[in-house]
Design a protein around this motif. Sequence first.
Motif, PDB file in Angstrom:
ATOM      1  N   THR A  65       8.160  -1.516   0.500  1.00 39.24           N
ATOM      2  CA  THR A  65       7.567  -0.507   1.401  1.00 39.24           C
ATOM      3  C   THR A  65       8.204  -0.586   2.787  1.00 39.24           C
ATOM      4  O   THR A  65       8.947   0.307   3.188  1.00 39.24           O
ATOM      5  CB  THR A  65       6.049  -0.707   1.504  1.00 39.24           C
ATOM      6  OG1 THR A  65       5.776  -2.032   1.976  1.00 39.24           O
ATOM      7  CG2 THR A  65       5.375  -0.451   0.166  1.00 39.24           C
ATOM      8  N   ARG A  68      -0.904  -8.295  18.081  1.00 33.97           N
ATOM      9  CA  ARG A  68      -1.886  -7.572  17.274  1.00 33.97           C
ATOM     10  C   ARG A  68      -3.281  -8.073  17.624  1.00 33.97           C
ATOM     11  O   ARG A  68      -3.500  -9.281  17.711  1.00 33.97           O
ATOM     12  CB  ARG A  68      -1.591  -7.844  15.795  1.00 33.97           C
ATOM     13  CG  ARG A  68      -2.501  -7.155  14.778  1.00 33.97           C
ATOM     14  CD  ARG A  68      -2.053  -7.627  13.397  1.00 33.97           C
ATOM     15  NE  ARG A  68      -2.795  -7.098  12.290  1.00 33.97           N
ATOM     16  CZ  ARG A  68      -2.322  -6.159  11.455  1.00 33.97           C
ATOM     17  NH1 ARG A  68      -1.153  -5.611  11.657  1.00 33.97           N
ATOM     18  NH2 ARG A  68      -3.024  -5.776  10.411  1.00 33.97           N
ATOM     19  N   ASP A 123      -7.836  -6.891  13.556  1.00 29.46           N
ATOM     20  CA  ASP A 123      -7.093  -6.083  12.575  1.00 29.46           C
ATOM     21  C   ASP A 123      -6.594  -6.990  11.450  1.00 29.46           C
ATOM     22  O   ASP A 123      -5.622  -7.720  11.612  1.00 29.46           O
ATOM     23  CB  ASP A 123      -5.922  -5.396  13.309  1.00 29.46           C
ATOM     24  CG  ASP A 123      -5.233  -4.351  12.453  1.00 29.46           C
ATOM     25  OD1 ASP A 123      -5.658  -4.140  11.302  1.00 29.46           O
ATOM     26  OD2 ASP A 123      -4.267  -3.746  12.950  1.00 29.46           O
ATOM     27  N   HIS A 129       0.102 -11.574   0.393  1.00 31.40           N
ATOM     28  CA  HIS A 129       1.081 -11.251  -0.652  1.00 31.40           C
ATOM     29  C   HIS A 129       1.192 -12.392  -1.655  1.00 31.40           C
ATOM     30  O   HIS A 129       1.328 -13.557  -1.258  1.00 31.40           O
ATOM     31  CB  HIS A 129       2.452 -10.981  -0.012  1.00 31.40           C
ATOM     32  CG  HIS A 129       2.453  -9.792   0.921  1.00 31.40           C
ATOM     33  ND1 HIS A 129       1.744  -9.787   2.094  1.00 31.40           N
ATOM     34  CD2 HIS A 129       3.053  -8.585   0.840  1.00 31.40           C
ATOM     35  CE1 HIS A 129       1.913  -8.606   2.702  1.00 31.40           C
ATOM     36  NE2 HIS A 129       2.708  -7.866   1.957  1.00 31.40           N
ATOM     37  N   SER A 150       2.108   0.285   1.777  1.00 36.34           N
ATOM     38  CA  SER A 150       1.375   0.372   0.513  1.00 36.34           C
ATOM     39  C   SER A 150       0.094   1.184   0.678  1.00 36.34           C
ATOM     40  O   SER A 150      -0.445   1.324   1.779  1.00 36.34           O
ATOM     41  CB  SER A 150       1.027  -1.040   0.030  1.00 36.34           C
ATOM     42  OG  SER A 150       0.158  -1.674   0.950  1.00 36.34           O
ATOM     43  N   ARG A 201      -6.198   3.468   2.853  1.00 41.68           N
ATOM     44  CA  ARG A 201      -4.986   3.883   3.575  1.00 41.68           C
ATOM     45  C   ARG A 201      -4.075   4.566   2.562  1.00 41.68           C
ATOM     46  O   ARG A 201      -3.757   3.983   1.531  1.00 41.68           O
ATOM     47  CB  ARG A 201      -4.256   2.679   4.181  1.00 41.68           C
ATOM     48  CG  ARG A 201      -2.932   3.094   4.866  1.00 41.68           C
ATOM     49  CD  ARG A 201      -2.242   1.922   5.547  1.00 41.68           C
ATOM     50  NE  ARG A 201      -1.628   1.022   4.582  1.00 41.68           N
ATOM     51  CZ  ARG A 201      -1.012  -0.113   4.916  1.00 41.68           C
ATOM     52  NH1 ARG A 201      -0.933  -0.486   6.186  1.00 41.68           N
ATOM     53  NH2 ARG A 201      -0.475  -0.887   3.982  1.00 41.68           N
TER      54      ARG A 201
END
Length: 318
Positions: free
Chosen positions: A28, A51, A55, A60, A174, A188
């Motif tokens: 992605t 960040r 959030d 992974h 993704s 999303r």
Amino acid sequence: METIISRDILQAKKLLDQGELVAIPTETVYGLAGNALDENAVIKIFSTKKRPSFDPLIVHISSFDDVTKWVKEVPDIYRELSGQFCPGPLTFIFNKKDIIPDLVTSGLQTIAIRIPNHPLTLELLDSLEYPLAAPSANLFGRTSPTSPSHVYSQLSGMIPMILDGGSCQWGIESTIVSFENNTLNILRQGSTTMEELSHFLSGKVPVKIQPSSGVPGQMKMHYAPSIPLYFGDVETYLNRFKSQRIGLITFTRTFSLPGVTNYVLSPGGNLTEAARNLFKAIHELEKAPVELIIAEEFPDEFLGKAINDRLKRASVNY
Ligand code: TXA
Ligand code: MG
């Protein structure tokens, strides 16, 4: 700190084992990866990207078989979807086990997990004893990187290594889904389309796109380039800004006008190709001698939905 760009998986493993961050290729966008079980590595991810801590990150892994190490239960529907779509651009929300630090999920009891479909990163993940937390490898709020050079231009000097896996196949993040009340919710929109998910589930489970405001981390303003971006009717905006140098992003049409740098994302009208080229066009226009970007609206279907979602967020201040 010097940032090396290399294909050396062993070097990437060594750095990650030491608690360092490595930018990793996925199908992605590039991710900024660290050991998901190491709080200090996770803190480094948030501070490097600037960040906000509210959030949450995506974790992974290399195989769905391992997922029960990190999550409490696996809905049957996830097993079916993973058989079809994983490895690939689909992220699932689960209830997490305590072994995952709360920092990763910004205090939520849920966790986002996906299996990225990139040979280098799958090999790297297989060699590690822990999963990798990895948000997109851009500074917070900015456009996601789809090549090592995009990562380098935002994060050079801040991380020791970019694992070079070439340009990303999909170019858009993704798709994130949760399963609640017998409904698959798209939190999303991304590289796995709503149409593909609905088709695969063939009415067995309804698929709904959730309004993004309710989702943690789904900020209205996001993906923004460093110059203003206007999204909508191209002719109107070209007319309004005719005295300025303009970067123009279109789907199929070419505009040869003085002062206009035009990126046509797919002359043949292919939404997959357009999605792959979208962030690249934004990254290149940010560096070009233009004062603003105008982007047209894409067809509201398949990957066009995810493209429009990104452009809407990138333009929210204008
Ligand atoms: O394609 C991708 O998903 C890329 C590559 C690197 O894997 N990653 C990515 O990560 O896009 P990031 O950090 O840019 O986006 C993560 C988003 C958060 O902003 C939030 O919206 C959602 O994932 N998220 C993470 N954990 C969540 C949770 N527990 N519940 C709901 N949403 C969550
Ligand atoms: Mg991101």
